[in-house]
Enzyme design. Structure first.
Site, PDB file in Angstrom:
ATOM      1  N   GLN A  12       0.827  -1.203   0.000  1.00 39.57           N
ATOM      2  CA  GLN A  12       0.000   0.000   0.000  1.00 39.57           C
ATOM      3  C   GLN A  12       0.864   1.257   0.000  1.00 39.57           C
ATOM      4  O   GLN A  12       1.927   1.286   0.605  1.00 39.57           O
ATOM      5  CB  GLN A  12      -0.906   0.009   1.228  1.00 39.57           C
ATOM      6  CG  GLN A  12      -2.230  -0.659   0.957  1.00 39.57           C
ATOM      7  CD  GLN A  12      -3.167  -0.629   2.144  1.00 39.57           C
ATOM      8  OE1 GLN A  12      -3.414  -1.649   2.760  1.00 39.57           O
ATOM      9  NE2 GLN A  12      -3.701   0.529   2.458  1.00 39.57           N
ATOM     10  N   SER A  93       4.538  -6.270   2.673  1.00 40.36           N
ATOM     11  CA  SER A  93       3.220  -6.225   3.305  1.00 40.36           C
ATOM     12  C   SER A  93       2.162  -6.810   2.361  1.00 40.36           C
ATOM     13  O   SER A  93       2.228  -7.983   2.029  1.00 40.36           O
ATOM     14  CB  SER A  93       2.897  -4.783   3.733  1.00 40.36           C
ATOM     15  OG  SER A  93       1.699  -4.735   4.465  1.00 40.36           O
ATOM     16  N   LEU A  94       1.222  -6.000   1.884  1.00 35.61           N
ATOM     17  CA  LEU A  94       0.235  -6.482   0.918  1.00 35.61           C
ATOM     18  C   LEU A  94       0.901  -7.205  -0.250  1.00 35.61           C
ATOM     19  O   LEU A  94       0.362  -8.177  -0.792  1.00 35.61           O
ATOM     20  CB  LEU A  94      -0.592  -5.306   0.384  1.00 35.61           C
ATOM     21  CG  LEU A  94      -1.377  -5.624  -0.889  1.00 35.61           C
ATOM     22  CD1 LEU A  94      -2.584  -6.469  -0.557  1.00 35.61           C
ATOM     23  CD2 LEU A  94      -1.732  -4.394  -1.656  1.00 35.61           C
ATOM     24  N   ARG A 118      -9.169  -8.684   3.778  1.00 34.43           N
ATOM     25  CA  ARG A 118      -8.089  -8.220   4.663  1.00 34.43           C
ATOM     26  C   ARG A 118      -8.249  -6.728   4.952  1.00 34.43           C
ATOM     27  O   ARG A 118      -8.169  -6.282   6.095  1.00 34.43           O
ATOM     28  CB  ARG A 118      -6.744  -8.499   3.997  1.00 34.43           C
ATOM     29  CG  ARG A 118      -5.495  -8.117   4.799  1.00 34.43           C
ATOM     30  CD  ARG A 118      -4.261  -8.551   4.010  1.00 34.43           C
ATOM     31  NE  ARG A 118      -2.989  -8.279   4.692  1.00 34.43           N
ATOM     32  CZ  ARG A 118      -2.218  -7.228   4.462  1.00 34.43           C
ATOM     33  NH1 ARG A 118      -2.603  -6.300   3.588  1.00 34.43           N
ATOM     34  NH2 ARG A 118      -1.072  -7.072   5.096  1.00 34.43           N
ATOM     35  N   HIS A 202       0.239  -3.770  10.988  1.00 35.75           N
ATOM     36  CA  HIS A 202       1.385  -4.551  11.513  1.00 35.75           C
ATOM     37  C   HIS A 202       1.684  -4.326  12.993  1.00 35.75           C
ATOM     38  O   HIS A 202       2.785  -4.608  13.435  1.00 35.75           O
ATOM     39  CB  HIS A 202       2.649  -4.299  10.669  1.00 35.75           C
ATOM     40  CG  HIS A 202       2.449  -4.587   9.218  1.00 35.75           C
ATOM     41  ND1 HIS A 202       2.166  -5.857   8.741  1.00 35.75           N
ATOM     42  CD2 HIS A 202       2.446  -3.772   8.130  1.00 35.75           C
ATOM     43  CE1 HIS A 202       2.019  -5.791   7.426  1.00 35.75           C
ATOM     44  NE2 HIS A 202       2.172  -4.555   7.038  1.00 35.75           N
ATOM     45  N   GLN A 251       1.584 -11.751   9.937  1.00 41.17           N
ATOM     46  CA  GLN A 251       2.031 -10.514   9.261  1.00 41.17           C
ATOM     47  C   GLN A 251       1.120  -9.325   9.584  1.00 41.17           C
ATOM     48  O   GLN A 251       1.575  -8.191   9.641  1.00 41.17           O
ATOM     49  CB  GLN A 251       2.053 -10.768   7.740  1.00 41.17           C
ATOM     50  CG  GLN A 251       2.735  -9.670   6.945  1.00 41.17           C
ATOM     51  CD  GLN A 251       1.979  -9.340   5.673  1.00 41.17           C
ATOM     52  OE1 GLN A 251       0.815  -8.949   5.722  1.00 41.17           O
ATOM     53  NE2 GLN A 251       2.640  -9.494   4.546  1.00 41.17           N
TER      54      GLN A 251
END
Length: 312
Positions: A12, A93-94, A118, A202, A251
């Site tokens: 993101q 991340s994503l 998510r 996170h 995560q």
């Protein structure tokens, strides 16, 4: 397969209105991939990425499918053009979900719905305005960790993205993040700035989201990745599917160990990285993580052609 090549997928913050517009005009494969995502989601994702409104594109449950789709569209274009298969994949991340699709661990249409879910769960976990994130520049990791510990005062604030040496992102409850920003400045940070995000990713505030998200993850059909995949939580390749799924859920509330992930890739003999998605965020981080590693971008036709020529 190229033994010295890895593909890395952005997270993101890499989205922008009009992303992949030139690619979309030149290659039906790009639009076809977005059409496939739109069918899974029930709205026109290409129109949203091209026309906005930008505020809607920046809502996390829209941003996540948009970046994943753009990344997989470029991955498909790379393979269709005869590009070399990488020895490793990783995502920030994503971006780990894009990497999972590229590696054949989950189907693209499943992944699009999964990251939409998510985003929804992340947004629900912390009501808008109650959480925050901030980028801390020019401070040692240990100093950022100490500042967060000092600023917490019973609230949640922690270091969540180790993006590059001297670039750490913190997240937590809004008030604690404000206190941590001041504590980082007091310790000599060059800059400590709030990020325009709606969710404190996170950190421990995301644990309830992970518990609910487990249901969606476990409902899907999974395969072991066909390309070695480096995960954010471990900065390592998982030994089996159980470990992969466990670390994928962790995560949500655990730090992204990007510096260690890029260093791990370098230790495996990777010299070239391709940033497979919109923007150039990872290219800027990667060169600071490991000296001498090259990152090639694919987000415009010119950049794609240059990468194809360089990565034979």
């Amino acid at each position: 397969m190229s033994a010295s090549l890895a593909f890395v997928f952005p997270g993101q913050g890499s989205q922008s209105l009009g992303m992949l517009a030139e690619h979309g005009a030149q290659h039906a494969l790009i639009r076809d991939t977005f059409d496939e995502a739109s069918e899974a989601l029930g709205y026109d994702l290409w129109a949203l990425t091209q026309e906005g409104p930008e505020q809607r594109l920046n809502e996390t449950d829209k941003t996540q499918p948009a970046i994943l789709t753009a990344s997989i569209a470029l991955w498909r274009l790379w393979l269709a053009d005869g590009g070399a298969r990488p020895a490793f994949v990783a995502g920030h991340s994503l971006g780990e979900y894009s990497a999972l699709v590229a590696a054949g661990a989950i189907a693209f249409s499943d992944a699009v719905k999964l990251v939409e879910r998510r985003g929804q769960l992340m947004q629900q976990a912390v009501p808008a305005g109650q959480g925050g994130m901030a980028a801390i520049l020019g401070l040692e990791d240990a100093d950022v960790l100490a500042a967060c510990a000092e600023a917490a005062q019973g609230d949640v604030v922690s270091a969540v993205n180790f993006n590059a040496p001297g670039q750490v992102v913190i997240a937590g409850s809004a008030a604690a993040v404000e206190r941590a920003i001041e504590a980082c400045k007091a310790r000599g940070a060059k800059r400590a700035m709030p990020l325009p995000v709606s969710v404190p990713s996170h950190c421990a505030l995301m644990r309830p989201a992970a518990e609910q998200f487990a249901e969606a993850v476990n409902a899907l059909s999974w395969q072991m990745p066909q390309i070695a995949l480096v995960q954010n939580v471990s900065a390592a390749v998982p030994a089996d599917l159980d470990t992969l799924k466990r670390d994928l859920l962790a995560q949500l509330y655990s730090p992204v160990r990007w510096v260690e992930s890029v260093q791990f890739l370098a230790e495996q003999g990777i010299a070239e990285l391709a940033e497979c998605g919109p923007g150039k965020v990872l290219a800027g981080l990667n060169k600071r993580c490991v000296k001498g590693i090259n990152t090639h971008n694919l987000d415009t036709p010119d950049a794609f052609v240059a990468a194809r020529a360089a990565l034979v």
